[in-house]
Design a protein around this motif. Structure first.
Motif, PDB file in Angstrom:
ATOM      1  N   LYS A  49     -71.099  24.173   2.490  1.00  0.00           N
ATOM      2  CA  LYS A  49     -72.283  24.044   2.909  1.00  0.00           C
ATOM      3  C   LYS A  49     -73.270  23.061   2.059  1.00  0.00           C
ATOM      4  CE  LYS A  49     -71.125  28.779   3.638  1.00  0.00           C
ATOM      5  NZ  LYS A  49     -71.388  29.950   3.384  1.00  0.00           N
ATOM      6  N   TRP A  52     -73.917  24.230  11.054  1.00  0.00           N
ATOM      7  CA  TRP A  52     -73.521  24.964  12.000  1.00  0.00           C
ATOM      8  C   TRP A  52     -74.485  26.390  11.895  1.00  0.00           C
ATOM      9  CZ3 TRP A  52     -67.625  24.995  10.852  1.00  0.00           C
ATOM     10  CH2 TRP A  52     -66.788  23.537  11.304  1.00  0.00           C
ATOM     11  N   ARG A 106     -77.204  26.121  12.763  1.00  0.00           N
ATOM     12  CA  ARG A 106     -78.265  25.901  13.689  1.00  0.00           C
ATOM     13  C   ARG A 106     -79.717  25.181  13.325  1.00  0.00           C
ATOM     14  NH1 ARG A 106     -77.983  30.686  17.786  1.00  0.00           N
ATOM     15  NH2 ARG A 106     -75.819  30.971  17.674  1.00  0.00           N
ATOM     16  N   ARG A 157     -75.211  25.674  17.258  1.00  0.00           N
ATOM     17  CA  ARG A 157     -74.619  24.983  16.041  1.00  0.00           C
ATOM     18  C   ARG A 157     -74.579  23.406  16.454  1.00  0.00           C
ATOM     19  NH1 ARG A 157     -69.721  28.267  17.277  1.00  0.00           N
ATOM     20  NH2 ARG A 157     -71.065  28.463  19.376  1.00  0.00           N
ATOM     21  N   TYR A 181     -72.969  19.996  16.511  1.00  0.00           N
ATOM     22  CA  TYR A 181     -71.792  19.630  16.601  1.00  0.00           C
ATOM     23  C   TYR A 181     -71.495  18.211  16.272  1.00  0.00           C
ATOM     24  CZ  TYR A 181     -69.520  23.949  18.492  1.00  0.00           C
ATOM     25  OH  TYR A 181     -69.096  25.075  18.819  1.00  0.00           O
ATOM     26  N   ALA A 224     -73.842  23.314  20.130  1.00  0.00           N
ATOM     27  CA  ALA A 224     -72.839  23.999  21.046  1.00  0.00           C
ATOM     28  C   ALA A 224     -73.489  24.468  22.371  1.00  0.00           C
ATOM     29  CB  ALA A 224     -72.514  25.139  20.247  1.00  0.00           C
ATOM     30  N   ARG A 225     -72.761  24.759  23.201  1.00  0.00           N
ATOM     31  CA  ARG A 225     -73.284  25.193  24.652  1.00  0.00           C
ATOM     32  C   ARG A 225     -74.295  24.195  25.215  1.00  0.00           C
ATOM     33  NH1 ARG A 225     -73.320  30.468  25.827  1.00  0.00           N
ATOM     34  NH2 ARG A 225     -75.297  30.346  26.990  1.00  0.00           N
ATOM     35  N   ARG A 226     -73.691  22.840  24.965  1.00  0.00           N
ATOM     36  CA  ARG A 226     -73.942  21.779  25.692  1.00  0.00           C
ATOM     37  C   ARG A 226     -75.413  21.367  25.473  1.00  0.00           C
ATOM     38  NH1 ARG A 226     -74.647  23.142  30.749  1.00  0.00           N
ATOM     39  NH2 ARG A 226     -74.588  20.930  31.506  1.00  0.00           N
ATOM     40  N   GLN A 259     -67.829  21.195  26.395  1.00  0.00           N
ATOM     41  CA  GLN A 259     -68.242  21.417  25.097  1.00  0.00           C
ATOM     42  C   GLN A 259     -68.660  19.905  24.498  1.00  0.00           C
ATOM     43  OE1 GLN A 259     -66.117  22.188  21.090  1.00  0.00           O
ATOM     44  NE2 GLN A 259     -66.357  23.957  22.048  1.00  0.00           N
ATOM     45  N   ALA A 290     -67.944  26.171  25.995  1.00  0.00           N
ATOM     46  CA  ALA A 290     -68.725  26.670  27.275  1.00  0.00           C
ATOM     47  C   ALA A 290     -68.533  25.832  28.420  1.00  0.00           C
ATOM     48  CB  ALA A 290     -70.363  26.243  26.642  1.00  0.00           C
ATOM     49  N   PRO A 335     -74.562  27.618  30.656  1.00  0.00           N
ATOM     50  CA  PRO A 335     -73.146  27.870  30.834  1.00  0.00           C
ATOM     51  C   PRO A 335     -72.770  29.046  31.292  1.00  0.00           C
ATOM     52  CG  PRO A 335     -73.829  26.739  28.507  1.00  0.00           C
ATOM     53  CD  PRO A 335     -75.155  27.121  29.295  1.00  0.00           C
ATOM     54  N   ASP A 362     -68.373  29.113  22.809  1.00  0.00           N
ATOM     55  CA  ASP A 362     -67.968  27.544  22.048  1.00  0.00           C
ATOM     56  C   ASP A 362     -67.625  27.414  20.959  1.00  0.00           C
ATOM     57  OD1 ASP A 362     -70.696  24.823  23.296  1.00  0.00           O
ATOM     58  OD2 ASP A 362     -68.218  25.007  23.497  1.00  0.00           O
ATOM     59  N   ILE A 363     -66.262  27.250  20.558  1.00  0.00           N
ATOM     60  CA  ILE A 363     -65.820  27.050  19.246  1.00  0.00           C
ATOM     61  C   ILE A 363     -65.396  25.735  19.128  1.00  0.00           C
ATOM     62  CG2 ILE A 363     -64.588  27.912  17.278  1.00  0.00           C
ATOM     63  CD1 ILE A 363     -63.919  30.480  19.190  1.00  0.00           C
ATOM     64  N   SER A 364     -65.833  24.875  18.170  1.00  0.00           N
ATOM     65  CA  SER A 364     -65.282  23.493  18.165  1.00  0.00           C
ATOM     66  C   SER A 364     -63.855  23.523  17.226  1.00  0.00           C
ATOM     67  CB  SER A 364     -66.395  22.520  17.333  1.00  0.00           C
ATOM     68  OG  SER A 364     -66.482  23.190  15.882  1.00  0.00           O
ATOM     69  N   GLU A 376     -64.448  24.225  13.523  1.00  0.00           N
ATOM     70  CA  GLU A 376     -64.869  25.752  13.063  1.00  0.00           C
ATOM     71  C   GLU A 376     -63.429  26.525  13.193  1.00  0.00           C
ATOM     72  OE1 GLU A 376     -67.694  25.994  16.198  1.00  0.00           O
ATOM     73  OE2 GLU A 376     -69.174  26.641  14.883  1.00  0.00           O
ATOM     74  N   ASN A 434     -77.064  35.024  30.990  1.00  0.00           N
ATOM     75  CA  ASN A 434     -76.006  34.586  30.083  1.00  0.00           C
ATOM     76  C   ASN A 434     -75.867  34.877  28.609  1.00  0.00           C
ATOM     77  OD1 ASN A 434     -78.158  33.002  29.366  1.00  0.00           O
ATOM     78  ND2 ASN A 434     -77.226  31.066  30.170  1.00  0.00           N
ATOM     79  N   GLN A 494     -73.125  37.226  27.004  1.00  0.00           N
ATOM     80  CA  GLN A 494     -72.042  36.495  25.824  1.00  0.00           C
ATOM     81  C   GLN A 494     -72.117  37.327  24.799  1.00  0.00           C
ATOM     82  OE1 GLN A 494     -71.154  33.206  24.702  1.00  0.00           O
ATOM     83  NE2 GLN A 494     -71.291  32.020  26.694  1.00  0.00           N
ATOM     84  N   LYS A 498     -68.540  34.804   3.594  1.00  0.00           N
ATOM     85  CA  LYS A 498     -69.389  33.753   4.167  1.00  0.00           C
ATOM     86  C   LYS A 498     -68.790  33.133   5.701  1.00  0.00           C
ATOM     87  CE  LYS A 498     -71.162  32.106  -0.106  1.00  0.00           C
ATOM     88  NZ  LYS A 498     -70.353  32.956  -1.052  1.00  0.00           N
ATOM     89  N   ASN A 527     -69.932  32.525  10.071  1.00  0.00           N
ATOM     90  CA  ASN A 527     -69.473  31.459  10.797  1.00  0.00           C
ATOM     91  C   ASN A 527     -68.648  31.677  11.741  1.00  0.00           C
ATOM     92  OD1 ASN A 527     -68.963  28.750  11.169  1.00  0.00           O
ATOM     93  ND2 ASN A 527     -67.384  28.251   9.797  1.00  0.00           N
ATOM     94  N   PHE A 582     -69.356  34.014  15.378  1.00  0.00           N
ATOM     95  CA  PHE A 582     -70.060  33.253  16.432  1.00  0.00           C
ATOM     96  C   PHE A 582     -71.638  33.078  15.928  1.00  0.00           C
ATOM     97  CE2 PHE A 582     -66.492  34.932  18.479  1.00  0.00           C
ATOM     98  CZ  PHE A 582     -65.603  33.888  18.567  1.00  0.00           C
ATOM     99  N   LYS A 583     -72.041  33.735  14.739  1.00  0.00           N
ATOM    100  CA  LYS A 583     -73.258  33.579  14.362  1.00  0.00           C
ATOM    101  C   LYS A 583     -74.360  34.002  15.532  1.00  0.00           C
ATOM    102  CE  LYS A 583     -75.228  32.486  10.562  1.00  0.00           C
ATOM    103  NZ  LYS A 583     -76.585  32.115  10.255  1.00  0.00           N
ATOM    104  N   THR A 584     -73.667  34.690  16.609  1.00  0.00           N
ATOM    105  CA  THR A 584     -74.498  34.960  17.974  1.00  0.00           C
ATOM    106  C   THR A 584     -75.206  36.200  17.699  1.00  0.00           C
ATOM    107  OG1 THR A 584     -72.606  35.792  18.899  1.00  0.00           O
ATOM    108  CG2 THR A 584     -72.956  33.531  19.329  1.00  0.00           C
TER     109      THR A 584
END
Lengths: 370, 410
Positions: free
Chosen positions: A110, A151, A153, A174, A176, A190-192, A216, B130, B139, B145-147, B150, B202, B206, B228, B232, B235-237
């Motif tokens: 980080k 990541w 955001r 996030r 990328y 992320a999410r295009r 992605q 996605a 989407p 979406d996970i890279s 990650e 969506n 999600q 921490k 991450n 999905f921090k969503t």
């Protein structure tokens, strides 16, 4: 001078080309390119060459072994390890300052650090709430700063002297990948998500672009027009496709196009293919042609104006995870290491990771006729 | 110009090209694709006397108009008749037009999705991505979406804390989630468009898989000591989705866009052909008699067309999925559990009951993206007010606005 501790194969390898590739089924270097000595112990996440302001060519690579290594690449192809510094987590982004004296490194710990090569000291210059994926140096007419995308955001801009960012922009998701060619910056999330920024005066968002790809985002690179002004960018996705988006051009919608790459046809069925992610892209600084590297272990050279493929390499036995050109476009560096595209089962920590250097002066000339 | 009698009856074959007047709905008649014979007639026209009407094996409309009782006198009464019914019939024609073209587009979209998904599955492509079937749309829900970085970071974190098994478990869970979603999408077809509808919300949908995963893993993550990494990886969503749920009106604000793509909208149109989703206009009178129940509550969403009684399994499931976070097929009960402001106004009773007096008009005014489900009484004209208050709507006088709250009887 072995600065790399235990892993030095420093004395043994040099830049010999002939001894490699001679083994029966060894495909680690099918293109017979120059192998960089003392390559990192784990996957290479990012590569960057020194800018033109520094005489000679210096290559930095960040790896998942938490280190950043720097080599001097001499004109005869020899690579000499120079220095390294360690982060607390894998290094995902590296970038040089415009005068070539500092290297900025972004890591999963980080933080981003500024590494002064002359003194070999690294100080922390940025802090995020989540791993930092991208780091870029911005040199504007009235300011200079480091842009970090994370990541968490956010996109933050740091003057290296203060511990608070001079600016923080919120991202929809996030970050990328990102690219900066002054005065344009592009961030793919992320999410295009795709956002274009302009950097004059102070960074501000210009617009959100609708991604032409369905999957992605993986990597992004800005290209320039013949006056060396940025006028668009290329976006690579995990789906083996690249989209070119032209911006600030009258019929930008018409000129934007996508094409498939890094796919292989299976021998048995004609219909299905293996689809690989595009891991990295770089535009040749002189010719403006594009190099892409993918999880299939190949690199390709493309001419976007002629819409032609200039070259496809033989497949390496590992995916190619990063690539970059040096400042005058004579050297193309690509890193062969596992990119996690097939998950943890295919991860072999004992596998050697390579960085190859290729002479790029001739192969990337655009096709004539456009 | 003579008024076209066929148009008045709703069956003018020439549509836009008709030489007679189509009162009221300028574009309505034209939306209907003219039959093939008309194409022929158009080209034939050149070869014939220009003054004659289009000649084909189709009987010309104008000759009929002369012989009908209304023929001859084109007085004001004629005009008023034309105009008063025009809107009713004009509107009646349009949904059919949208049905045919919308269905085709939607069919193509669904086929495209099936193909994409099959390729995705068989090609070894990165799973955790996605996916948008149409590039312009957000989407589809159900894919996170996970890279690769990650995921790999998680692996390393778990490795250092000696908790690799929980990493493997969570990856396995992700994979099965993905596989399930893929299979769902593979079997998508007209009657099973439920998977598309989550596209609309969506954000909300999600939240369900992501948060569920995140929270159950949270304990494991916590135990691994690397708190921490929790943020991450889960999905921090969660923060991202809280606004999404409360901001669901904005999600439904995307409905018009979606409606503009006739594809998704025809979830409604398939079972209830009279409703052009996303077409802010009145549907034909015939549909009113049984569509009205449970309609008003859905106002801006345009799903107002679906009363529970009519909701056969696909549609009921569709509604539930759209509002129920994707898991329950409980009809309309589920929306109550979500804090959708769009639906907070009507109580759950509306969804449950099907015995609502027919005085409620269908309010599929999609333009009300700012969630104006009901018009205040003072904004209605006298005529509209009368209509709302009467037992049934009169053709030609059906209001375009949603009814005021006061007039809705639950």
């Amino acid at each position: 001078m072995s600065l790399f501790g235990t892993t030095s194969k420093f004395g043994s390898n040099g830049s010999s080309v002939g001894t490699f590739g001679s083994a029966a089924a060894d495909h680690h270097n099918p293109m017979k390119d120059i192998e960089v000595t003392s390559s990192p112990d784990d996957s290479i996440g990012c590569l960057s060459f020194s800018p033109a302001s520094l005489p000679g060519n210096f290559l930095v690579a960040g790896s998942w072994a938490n280190d950043v290594r720097c080599w001097e690449v001499q004109d005869n192809g020899q690579t000499v390890p120079k220095a390294q510094h360690i982060h607390a987590g894998p290094v995902l982004g590296v970038c040089w300052s415009d005068d070539g004296s500092k290297v900025f490194t972004a890591s999963c710990d980080k933080t981003a650090k500024m590494w002064d090569l002359n003194s070999n000291l690294a100080i922390q210059i940025a802090q995020h709430d989540a791993p930092i994926k991208t780091v870029h140096w911005i040199k504007a007419s009235n300011y200079r700063c480091v842009m970090t995308g994370s990541w968490d955001r956010t996109l933050k801009f740091w003057d290296t002297r203060s511990s608070n960012p001079v600016m923080a922009l919120q991202l929809p998701e996030r970050c990328y990948c990102a690219d900066v060619v002054y005065p344009m910056a592009v961030v793919a999330t992320a999410r295009r998500g795709l956002i274009v920024y302009q950097l004059e005066n102070q960074p501000s968002e210009v617009r959100r672009v609708e991604s032409s790809l369905k999957f992605q985002n993986r990597c992004v690179a800005i290209f320039k027009d013949k006056h060396h002004k940025p006028n668009g960018f290329a976006l690579g996705s995990i789906e083996g496709k690249i989209a070119f988006h032209y911006l600030n051009v009258p019929n930008s919608v018409k000129d934007s196009f996508t094409f498939k790459c890094h796919r292989s046809n299976r021998a048995n069925s004609s219909g299905s293919q293996d689809i690989y992610a595009v891991n990295g892209m770089a535009f040749h600084p002189i010719h403006g042609t594009l190099a892409t590297v993918g999880s299939d272990g190949r690199f390709n050279f493309w001419d976007k104006d002629g819409r032609a493929k200039l070259k496809t390499s033989e497949p390496l036995d590992q995916p190619i995870s990063a690539c970059c050109f040096n400042h005058n476009g004579n050297i193309f560096a690509y890193a062969s290491s596992y990119d996690w595209s097939k998950g943890h089962e295919f991860y072999n920590p004992k596998r050697k990771n390579y960085i190859f250097l290729r002479n790029a002066a001739e192969e990337l000339k655009p096709r004539n006729g456009k | 110009m003579t008024v076209c009698q066929f148009f008045l009856q709703g069956r003018c074959r020439f549509g836009d090209r008709c030489w007679n007047e189509h009162p009221g709905a300028r574009g309505a008649g034209g939306a209907r694709p003219p039959p093939a014979s008309q194409q022929l007639s158009a080209s034939n026209r050149r070869g014939w006397n220009a003054s004659s009407q289009r000649y084909s094996n189709v009987i010309q409309p104008s000759s009929f108009s002369r012989s009908t009782p209304w023929g001859g006198s084109r007085g004001p009464d004629q005009a008023s008749f034309g105009s008063s019914t025009g809107s009713g019939f004009g509107a009646a024609q349009r949904p059919f037009a949208s049905l045919s073209s919308g269905d085709q587009d939607e069919q193509k979209l669904l086929e495209g999705i099936v193909k994409d998904v099959e390729v995705w599955e068989s090609s070894g492509q990165w799973m955790f991505s996605a996916y948008s079937p149409l590039k312009t749309q957000p989407p589809v829900a159900g894919f996170t979406d996970i890279s690769p970085e990650e995921l790999r970071l998680e692996y390393h974190n778990f490795l250092t804390s000696n908790n690799l098994q929980s990493y493997l478990n969570s990856v396995q869970q992700l994979i099965t989630q993905w596989k399930n979603r893929i299979n769902q999408l593979k079997t998508i077809n007209k009657s099973n468009r439920v998977a598309l509808l989550p596209n609309l919300n969506n954000g909300v949908n999600q939240a369900a898989p992501a948060l569920g995963f995140g929270s159950t893993q949270a304990r494991m993550f916590g135990s691994s000591g690397s708190s921490k990494s929790v943020q991450n990886f889960s999905f921090k969503t969660s923060p991202g989705f809280a606004p999404a749920t409360s901001g669901s009106p904005s999600v439904f604000g995307t409905l018009p866009a979606l409606g503009a793509v006739p594809s998704a909208g025809s979830a409604v149109s398939a079972s209830t052909p009279a409703f052009g989703f996303g077409k802010p206009q009145i549907t034909s009178a015939a549909s009113f008699s049984f569509k009205t129940p449970a309609a008003s509550g859905f106002g801006s969403a345009g799903f107002s067309a679906a009363p529970t009684s009519l909701a056969g399994s696909p549609f009921g499931a569709a509604m539930a999925l759209a509002f129920g976070g994707g898991t329950s097929v409980a009809g309309f009960g589920s929306p109550g559990s979500q804090s959708h402001t769009a639906f907070s106004k009507p109580s759950n009773n509306i969804f449950g009951s099907s015995s609502i007096p027919t005085s409620l008009p269908v309010s599929n005014v999609i333009s009300a993206t700012d969630k104006v489900l009901f018009t205040p009484k003072d904004q209605l004209t006298q005529e509209e007010l009368e209509q709302f208050q009467s037992k049934k709507f009169t053709l030609g006088k059906i209001p375009l606005k949603p009814p005021p709250v006061e007039l809705i009887h639950i």
